[in-house]
Design an enzyme around this catalytic site. Structure first.
Site, PDB file in Angstrom:
ATOM      1  N   ASN A 171      68.360  50.009-105.163  1.00 28.01           N
ATOM      2  CA  ASN A 171      67.809  50.255-106.589  1.00 28.01           C
ATOM      3  C   ASN A 171      66.664  50.892-106.586  1.00 28.01           C
ATOM      4  O   ASN A 171      66.187  51.383-105.846  1.00 28.01           O
ATOM      5  CB  ASN A 171      66.642  48.604-106.053  1.00 28.01           C
ATOM      6  CG  ASN A 171      67.816  47.672-107.059  1.00 28.01           C
ATOM      7  OD1 ASN A 171      68.737  46.769-106.900  1.00 28.01           O
ATOM      8  ND2 ASN A 171      66.632  46.251-105.688  1.00 28.01           N
TER       9      ASN A 171
ATOM     10  N   HIS B  54      72.629  40.323-104.454  1.00 26.70           N
ATOM     11  CA  HIS B  54      72.761  38.851-103.776  1.00 26.70           C
ATOM     12  C   HIS B  54      72.046  37.607-104.811  1.00 26.70           C
ATOM     13  O   HIS B  54      71.819  36.634-104.729  1.00 26.70           O
ATOM     14  CB  HIS B  54      72.529  38.259-102.264  1.00 26.70           C
ATOM     15  CG  HIS B  54      71.332  38.963-102.186  1.00 26.70           C
ATOM     16  ND1 HIS B  54      70.959  39.845-100.667  1.00 26.70           N
ATOM     17  CD2 HIS B  54      70.097  39.265-102.768  1.00 26.70           C
ATOM     18  CE1 HIS B  54      69.983  39.786-101.486  1.00 26.70           C
ATOM     19  NE2 HIS B  54      69.053  39.728-101.940  1.00 26.70           N
TER      20      HIS B  54
HETATM   21 MG   LIG Z   1      68.996  43.144-105.824  1.00 28.55          MG
END
Ligand SMILES: [Mg+2]
Ligand SMILES: [Mg+2]
Ligand SMILES: [Mg+2]
Ligand SMILES: [Mg+2]
Lengths: 463, 463, 463, 463
Positions: free
Chosen positions: B157, B180
């Site tokens: 991220n 996920h």
């Molecule tokens: Mg994620």
């Protein structure tokens, strides 16, 4: 629209909101000053007496020997009478009364939400829109029925919502929307020219060439020039010079006139986004309320005003008085050009001229990073029976994202009205950047209150 | 990618961030459990020792007799060594250290801005992005140089910023991003199935069929089904039932576990937008901070957590200890499937299966009302050397407008980094919905502070 | 479509064209072989007797002990009866009779225009379309009225025109179109696998994974794989090897069977465009008639056939005989899978499976360089109550330009029919690449002749 | 481009192809007649002597007392010299010599392919394009290097290929293309005005307002007006009246002048498509060769000409003679306006005027149903440092499909040249509607022959 010289003498204009005591007089004087056009203006208004008074005023004007544009004014009692066979339709109405507008603008103040105008977006603009759409549905249907080939010029706010409603109901309508906010910014640029290029003669704002892009009241220039001069570097200097203090032609006016400002919002937006914001500060601020409208002190600091509806109510009294004076020979309507472009646009559409100017139209790609079909404001070319947008180009993506939020809210209001689904209207309301700061329960309470205040106009929603 | 049976034995995986003490082990166990694949995993990490430890752990795993997927793990000292000839590239890094992340997440708190994760959007996610892009520029260039046909799976991220950077630098890259969060919401839907359909057996979240649309961590379902059952009416009942109290499989967990929540944000978003929000509440909240993140009380009321970076720092210590135990035979790596899909995706890409699942990819029209080229999350079909998005359809326009703002900010960060223009980064920062509430001077002060805290990684900007 | 296990037992299929003596039997056997489904099939046909005979045949099948899929067949006398409450609608009709088809296919021969099928595009396909649209208008209206949520599977040609008409009349219809031409090319690729990869076991065409893009009967693969093998280099070798002679599983069949070919057109198109043409040569040739259909010698040289309508007429006699035998116990309907996918698709739509296969759908962007809204053929994902196209990507621009011409002509036919404007139909006809070679006067003469031959079905055009 | 009054005196024009003996003189006279501009024109030509002669001619003109536009002409020996610091770049070259053009136009005749011009599309235009692209690559690179902000006006054919090459190499180039074919059709419409409206005074073609849409030399009007009159109904009458015989201002001229026609092609296209075709018949015919160019008799029947290259060769001799006379005082360059718009366009771009006229530009959406990026011809608004297309709207789909084929072929030629891939060029060639009638082997033979004839210019392809 295949007018012969003969027909040209018989242009039919339908004026919805023809009892208006400001816009109607502006049109009348512009028509009076235009020698190439003549015909009939049918005035329709839910206040028939007001239309009748304007009929008198208009015909008096036509009878003046110095007036070159001779028109016959007729107040009519129904939409159909006004529209049947019209070549042009002008719509300039107040959707509801000042009582509803009072709620639009001031009800949110109890919740800490301040609005400088309250007629375009924000809680006020959205609720006003919800009240307006059914009226425009009626107009669109009547136009389709009576004069499907007529050109329709809208002046009413909320501009985008009005036009969107017209196009949703009658997709082939030839409608566009006009607003003079861009003109004001062109005028500001003439000051830049005077100050930095030493131009001494009076410059017309039409000499400032601009590429216009955005949505009504949150409109921008990404190019501006005067003759051979690029105005961007000059405007940058100008902004730097006047950023703190602001700039006004009449210094200090913003503290006396609810419609005036020191252009500080405009200057700050230039610093933020690099483009010239092209509307009055009061309008611009409402699109980014978290910057300029967080509280009254902030508004004061940025040197613009929250226009109180009380002022509008008082001002209306003066206008009513004035209308009586005009109608009764006590006073003459002054024969000055209004600065609006409606008559120039009509001339071009009739085939007598070619005109490039800014208008509101559905996005056909003229601004590629705003949604197709959204009502956007760009330049357009006006020629015979034709108004075509000029490719304006992409907006900077942050500006586009701010606009897309308002576009989405405005379109949800239209959808809510057309599908008679109050919940959609609430979704738009909750997604508004001024409302977002309220806790959910407060936001819903405000929504209910505002809806209740305007419920007289929401019977169509089953309220 | 034309692999023969022989080559199949020699699949090369490059793992960037191969010293990772969580993601790497997940991959190792999944590979160990998959009998149809084998080959080499080259582990690259700026912490070479960590990679070396994982090499030991991985090879120990491969040597276990019960392990069916036999792989060779090799720690390497350079990107080029890792990537040369790779068939797959996995990227899972921490951009910077927890020191920088501490600033990302907590520096804004002094200004009244709270972030539940701080790695995706908002002030934390954007500054993290600014630090991350130059790393991904290096990865993209190295991939182009060493293995232009490799498939690249990103887990880092801010997902959208990482992928956008890869595609900007090397437009032909075959990269997608996995997360996920969607799986968690599918699991929640299995609870709905159990509760309302009386299904008693354990249901796999993969049995919940969904149409996925949105952007990473602000992802939505507009269709969800289980076998012949449409889950929307059931979820509506479920939300109504648990709206006030929230729903947790382990009741009260949200007050003990920083990563847990009672799904109240998810339920509230369903009421607002009519779609199923498909990410953890902590992530979802960051996209509409004015609703759920205005202050700590509000966060508490909505029953989710602000994950403190101190926890992550402490947790790392435990993981380091664990890694030593794994490497030194004191402890066994448990052989449980991770729940991630990386290995299934690789199998499908190798041609051994067809898989439909959600991933992050550039928008080629799969969500027609988000900008083309924006990194979006939808379903895709995985087959031999191929990952193709499934048409997901339009988002409701208000949701789209919220996303477009974050997309715009994330893309501005990428642009700022690629053009080395700090001012563009500031524009993105100021346009963030969490930052917008600050007065301009405060917002700029915060920006400067956060930039300063991460300046070790911003040398490329001339800082 | 929220079916419980109970409802599942009661699936309602409406079969328009239910008297069909080929397609109907295929469906019946596929249903008979599928243990997870059961319900009622209502057979509607303008030839009620034929439907009645199929009712008998179908019910006999259901009564066989070895049949696992038990269905009740009912011949009905009206569209409304067939459609009311249907879950699925299958449309497989002959638009008009073989008399009209005779004109479609053979009338142009006098003018030197040869058609190998004459049911899709070209003069035959376009005129057939003009006859078909009003029938599909009726179907669309009846579906909207009786079963607006039903899934509609079209097998009738001209595929694109049929589907376009359905979507024009009822934009929310859930309709798609199926054709087995792609399957045939997958089968050809299994031969490539056998020959070049030495695979000895029988390979199912479903093991050949392909990316499908194009328009019906002019469909292409730009990716094809078998397990881990990219088939493009192998197909290239295959084409080079068999280019001159052609390839047939049963050598010389093309000279005996009007539907067979030696795949030479397919091979030549691969050389020209670099993609695998994925339909029978007879269909492919009609999209570029100036290459393969200039005269009979050319057709012979390319080793495919002009299928005469006489053959169809004769064949029908055999089928009628066969239907009587089936209905009267003289003969048993053989219980072999048809190779069609309708039943698999229904299962997936009911939520019992996930299926990725090729279908015809309006272009929502799955092929970005064909017009939005055009009926295109690509892969789609079938899940519960859902059929979504997979992004197929751009076509090479020359191929796209060839398709756009046919799309334009097919859409003009639909428009001509909907607006009852014969002149638009003539425009489409004159713009067809087979017709373009005629001098204008000849082309118009042929148009008039063909229109006259089918005028029994063109009363709606005022003929 | 921020020119002060001082700078305005120093406008720098670079003329590539400055030895031209027609276009250069036209520019010189137009500049001489324009009092508001002055500066330097640098003439660059591969034939330096020709440029030098034009230098002499130009300076002589400037020295005439009656000339109000004073310019200095300088012949230069390199592209860089010509371009450095240029404000405007004019490109008007012959790509190759008449020897190559002879092959372009006449080589296909042996194969039964006739071309009326052979410089735009068709076998001649495509091969000419292949020769031209590398020249334009060089120009684009030199412009990027020397004068990236200059405005570039292209007059060379094939227009679309030239402009596409410029934009591919230097995407930020400010280039547009001009062609007077539209003007000729406007002039034809002035005849309609005279005949049907009885207008007696001479009407300027600029008084005919048109909406222009299409591609260069296959350009169309879907609106045309004169003052208040819609010209479509009048043109329809006109076409009906003159359809058989044709219309010429000077009757019978088409049989004497290779560039003249009786407008029959134009009239026939109006009947077919309902729009006014707006280019000379010779050009129009080449886009639908199967209608008007099937053989010499057909050309004669439609009353236009196949312009032989011999004529051009002979005419060049006359021009060379004339150039010597102009340079040596034997003859005076006549001071008549050329009818071209280059100088008006420059004035507007400098900020001295606003101009709406037709030009060739990349499609940014001005014609929504042609591909984005294709070079299209529509109106545009010229203002200070700005040329923006006007939204022209959609073409009828059959016309669009015809254009898309040519666009695809032209773009393939550009791609073939940029990627140095002769096979792509062959694909374009084979997809041309004039070539399609040839059997494959003949078509390839013609391609090889034409390539060979121009191979002197195709060294870059490794020939
Ligand atoms: Mg994620
Ligand atoms: Mg306004
Ligand atoms: Mg078929
Ligand atoms: Mg030309």
């Amino acid at each position: 629209m295949n007018t012969t010289s003969e027909q040209q003498k018989q242009i039919n204009i339908a004026y919805i909101g023809g009892g208006s005591r400001g816009w109607a007089w502006r049109l009348m004087t512009d028509l009076a000053l235009e020698k190439d056009l003549s015909g009939t203006v049918r005035l329709y208004d839910i206040d028939f007496e007001a239309a009748k008074t304007n009929e008198v005023i208009g015909n008096k004007l036509s009878n003046k020997p110095e007036v070159v544009g001779k028109w016959q004014y007729v107040a009519v009692k129904s939409l159909d009478e006004a529209l049947y066979g019209a070549d042009f339709v002008i719509i300039s109405i107040l959707p509801g009364t000042f009582e509803e507008m009072y709620s639009d603008v001031h009800a949110p103040e109890k919740y800490g939400i301040y609005q400088s105008v309250g007629d375009t977006t924000g809680p006020g603009g959205l609720i006003r829109g919800l009240r307006t759409v059914p009226m425009y549905v009626e107009f669109a249907e009547a136009i389709k029925r009576n004069c499907p080939d007529a050109w329709v010029i809208n002046y009413t706010n909320p501009m985008a919502i009005c036009l969107k409603a017209l196009y949703e109901v009658f997709p082939k309508i030839k409608a566009f929307g006009c607003c003079h906010e861009v003109f004001g910014t062109q005028k500001l640029l003439t000051e830049v020219v005077k100050e930095f290029l030493g131009e001494e003669r009076e410059i017309s704002r039409r000499e400032i060439k601009v590429n216009v892009l955005g949505i009504n009241h949150f409109t921008w220039f990404d190019k501006a020039s005067y003759k051979t001069h690029d105005l961007f570097p000059l405007y940058k200097e100008f902004v730097n010079k006047y950023y703190e203090e602001g700039f006004e032609k009449t210094k200090g006016l913003w503290e006396k006139d609810y419609f005036a400002s020191a252009n500080r919002v405009k200057f700050d937006l230039f610093k933020r986004f690099g483009l010239i914001a092209a509307a009055g500060d009061r309008h611009l601020a409402e699109f980014v309320p978290y910057i300029y409208l967080t509280d009254k002190e902030t508004v004061y600091k940025w040197k613009f005003n929250l226009t109180p509806v009380e002022w509008r109510i008082k001002h209306r009294e003066e206008l009513i008085k004035l209308s009586k004076e005009y109608a009764s020979d006590q006073k003459e309507v002054p024969l000055n050009p209004s600065g609006e472009e409606g008559v120039m646009q009509m001339k071009a559409i009739l085939g007598l001229d070619t005109l490039v100017t800014n208008v509101n139209l559905p996005n056909m790609g003229q601004i590629p990073n705003l949604p197709i079909g959204a009502i956007v404001e760009t330049n357009a070319v006006f020629t015979h029976d034709d108004v075509r947008p000029v490719y304006a180009g992409k907006l900077p993506s942050d500006l586009a994202s701010i606009m897309i939020r308002h576009i989405s809210n405005q379109e949800l209001i239209v959808k809510a009205a057309l599908e008679k689904d109050l919940n959609l209207a609430k979704r738009a309301f909750l997604n508004d950047p001024a409302v977002e700061r309220l806790p959910q329960s407060k936001a819903e309470q405000l929504f209910d209150e505002m809806i209740n205040n305007t419920k007289k106009y929401l019977a169509y929603l089953g309220l």
